[in-house]
Write a protein that holds these residues in place. Sequence first.
Motif, short mmCIF file in Angstrom:
data_model
loop_
_atom_site.label_atom_id
_atom_site.label_comp_id
_atom_site.label_asym_id
_atom_site.label_seq_id
_atom_site.Cartn_x
_atom_site.Cartn_y
_atom_site.Cartn_z
N PHE A 46 -68.96 -15.86 38.65
CA PHE A 46 -68.41 -14.50 38.54
C PHE A 46 -69.27 -13.65 37.60
N LEU A 47 -69.66 -14.28 36.51
CA LEU A 47 -70.48 -13.55 35.52
C LEU A 47 -71.85 -13.22 36.12
N ASN A 48 -72.41 -14.18 36.82
CA ASN A 48 -73.72 -13.96 37.44
C ASN A 48 -73.69 -12.83 38.45
N GLU A 49 -72.54 -12.62 39.04
CA GLU A 49 -72.42 -11.57 40.05
C GLU A 49 -72.15 -10.21 39.42
N ALA A 50 -71.34 -10.20 38.36
CA ALA A 50 -70.95 -8.92 37.77
C ALA A 50 -72.00 -8.36 36.81
N SER A 51 -72.66 -9.23 36.05
CA SER A 51 -73.57 -8.79 34.98
C SER A 51 -74.71 -7.89 35.44
N PRO A 52 -75.37 -8.17 36.57
CA PRO A 52 -76.48 -7.29 36.98
C PRO A 52 -76.01 -5.85 37.20
N ILE A 53 -74.76 -5.68 37.58
CA ILE A 53 -74.24 -4.33 37.82
C ILE A 53 -73.68 -3.73 36.54
N PHE A 54 -72.97 -4.56 35.79
CA PHE A 54 -72.40 -4.08 34.52
C PHE A 54 -72.65 -5.14 33.45
N PRO A 55 -73.73 -4.97 32.69
CA PRO A 55 -74.17 -6.06 31.79
C PRO A 55 -73.17 -6.41 30.69
N ASN A 56 -72.42 -5.44 30.20
CA ASN A 56 -71.53 -5.76 29.08
C ASN A 56 -70.22 -6.36 29.60
N CYS A 57 -70.37 -7.55 30.15
CA CYS A 57 -69.28 -8.19 30.87
C CYS A 57 -68.98 -9.56 30.28
N LEU A 58 -67.69 -9.86 30.15
CA LEU A 58 -67.23 -11.14 29.60
C LEU A 58 -66.36 -11.87 30.61
N LEU A 59 -66.40 -13.19 30.56
CA LEU A 59 -65.50 -14.01 31.38
C LEU A 59 -64.23 -14.32 30.60
N ALA A 60 -63.08 -14.09 31.20
CA ALA A 60 -61.84 -14.52 30.55
C ALA A 60 -61.78 -16.05 30.53
N LYS A 61 -61.04 -16.56 29.60
CA LYS A 61 -60.94 -18.01 29.41
C LYS A 61 -59.73 -18.27 28.54
N ALA A 88 -66.05 -0.91 36.69
CA ALA A 88 -66.40 -0.74 35.27
C ALA A 88 -67.51 0.29 35.10
N LEU A 89 -68.49 0.23 36.00
CA LEU A 89 -69.64 1.15 35.96
C LEU A 89 -69.18 2.58 36.24
N ALA A 90 -68.40 2.73 37.30
CA ALA A 90 -67.92 4.07 37.69
C ALA A 90 -67.03 4.66 36.60
N SER A 91 -66.33 3.78 35.87
CA SER A 91 -65.39 4.27 34.85
C SER A 91 -66.09 4.44 33.50
N ASN A 92 -67.34 3.98 33.45
CA ASN A 92 -68.12 4.10 32.22
C ASN A 92 -67.38 3.50 31.03
N VAL A 93 -66.81 2.32 31.23
CA VAL A 93 -66.08 1.66 30.15
C VAL A 93 -67.08 1.01 29.19
N LYS A 94 -66.62 0.68 28.00
CA LYS A 94 -67.54 0.05 27.03
C LYS A 94 -67.77 -1.42 27.37
N ARG A 95 -66.68 -2.13 27.67
CA ARG A 95 -66.83 -3.55 27.99
C ARG A 95 -65.91 -3.95 29.12
N LEU A 96 -66.35 -4.92 29.89
CA LEU A 96 -65.56 -5.42 31.02
C LEU A 96 -65.22 -6.88 30.78
N LEU A 97 -63.97 -7.22 31.02
CA LEU A 97 -63.51 -8.61 30.91
C LEU A 97 -62.94 -8.97 32.29
N ILE A 98 -63.47 -10.01 32.93
CA ILE A 98 -62.97 -10.35 34.26
C ILE A 98 -62.19 -11.67 34.24
N VAL A 151 -60.28 4.88 38.66
CA VAL A 151 -61.39 5.23 37.77
C VAL A 151 -61.02 6.37 36.82
N GLU A 152 -60.40 7.40 37.36
CA GLU A 152 -60.06 8.58 36.55
C GLU A 152 -59.21 8.17 35.33
N GLN A 153 -58.25 7.27 35.58
CA GLN A 153 -57.31 6.93 34.50
C GLN A 153 -57.90 6.00 33.43
#
Lengths: 304, 304
Positions: free
Chosen positions: A282-297, A259-269, A221-223
């Motif tokens: 995966f998106l359904n699981e991650a989004s409620p915790i960190f809404p600005n989340c994208l699925l890789a493809k 992503a939440l703990a690191s306070n990042v702008k966007r998350l791509l999983i 997280v720190e880095q």
Amino acid sequence: MEKFEVHILGCGSALPTTRHYPTSQVVNLRDKLFMIDCGEGTQVQFRRSKLKFSRLNHIFISHLHGDHCFGLPGLISTFGMLGRTAELYIHAHKDIERYLNPILDYFCEYLPYKVTIVPFECKKPEVVYEDRSLVVTTIPMDHRIPCCGFLFEEKSGPNHIIRDMVDFYKVPIYQMNRIKNGEDFITPEGDVIPNSRLTKPATPSRRYAYCSDTIFNEKIVEQIKHVDLLFHEATFTHNELPRARETYHTTARQAAQIALASNVKRLLIGHFSARYEDDSVFLNEASPIFPNCLLAKEGLCVDV
Amino acid sequence: MEKFEVHILGCGSALPTTRHYPTSQVVNLRDKLFMIDCGEGTQVQFRRSKLKFSRLNHIFISHLHGDHCFGLPGLISTFGMLGRTAELYIHAHKDIERYLNPILDYFCEYLPYKVTIVPFECKKPEVVYEDRSLVVTTIPMDHRIPCCGFLFEEKSGPNHIIRDMVDFYKVPIYQMNRIKNGEDFITPEGDVIPNSRLTKPATPSRRYAYCSDTIFNEKIVEQIKHVDLLFHEATFTHNELPRARETYHTTARQAAQIALASNVKRLLIGHFSARYEDDSVFLNEASPIFPNCLLAKEGLCVDV
């Protein structure tokens, strides 16, 4: 804004499927390309992306599991057949020599260009690449074998001149570069004009963090705090947490927590296990915790 | 007729494209699978074919150019992850050990099954595999490095009993196997009934010849005469003959000439160079010389 993109060439995990290629990404910073990982089939995905092979001079391998490096021999050979002459640098854990050297010796005797392995350790953050506009630092992961993520950090450019103010203080042209680089201005009369009155800070530098493969690990997280884009592996959904722990992987929920703990702008999983037919879980699981989340493809291009 | 099929997993040549995978085929004889060559991406194509991974125990590698063997590490690893326990045999020129052993040592330490390399020379025809129903013999090719094609030859089954005749001569059940295998029948009275009166010859055994990579080489004609299906490489069209010669490859016209001289039943051409956008040029060139000609294509399944 200058180009800073991440292209997903493959975002599956160890078992390849007909839906996903194994891991590979290309970072495009101002038309210089940097590859991260190179699973089997990467060269075809690279071709499909329409990115220029000749713009790639550096490949970063996170760790020596096959799904992250079995595409190297084919890519290296193909570059040779296409007449490449520019040196190619492969940044990886030092063990890569045990894998790649026998292949280079046997298959690449007449390669028209040089392949240089630049080994790194995976124990602490280490600058593995630097040029005028970019620094790449390793991010130690916690996986079954030595493994590193990579932090791509754009360098800040010089400050922006405030035209009206430099005109007002009659700053001579020959002093302009010093001012841009942060120095104060001293008038012929000896008055000190602080730099902050003459310039605005440069556009903040953008940062991309690639974190794969790893067990849930808050030490990172720190880095990666406040990065513009975080790629984090999400091999499993949270009901498979025991399996994730056993194999040193992360669940989508845990990726969102990082992503939440690191306070990042966007998350791509990504790095999705072959067991899931539909990645939206995966998106359904991650989004409620960190809404600005994208699925890789495969084929996706994300601006950092 | 029992199953004897050839599945094309990849039929491109050295430079992979988005149209063709590098070389790999699977021969399916009575639901036993035999792989020929294994270019990068083969495991995904194998999965796409819906053939059962567990039915494959033997892989034959024609030569050690990357486009014919860079898919092996991924395939071997994947079999391991899927829990394979059956031994896997890889038949190839002995140099394959220099390529594969370091990979097996580094990546496959905990493989749950054994990989056995069965080396062969490429100088003269050599039986490299034999079981109750099949013999596989190498066909020496003329390429830049040691290279062999493979002749897959179904063994003749036992003769077919003519029911009316064995009833007429009252052949006892316990003698039936001997009769099927060609022996004459001796009646209790001592009369010899020739086997030809009691049986019809077995279905003639079918043969498949795989010939790639090679320069135009009429020396192979003797060995592949009258085969049911000939796969022959056709990397270039005939206007590229100098390039074909220089790289030790064949043109489509030359492949047809080999098929004609060998009097084969059907010709299947492949190993197409990346420079051709439309493979029909190969068919247009080969068909006038040898009309019973097919174009290889990923996903194609041909009955032998």
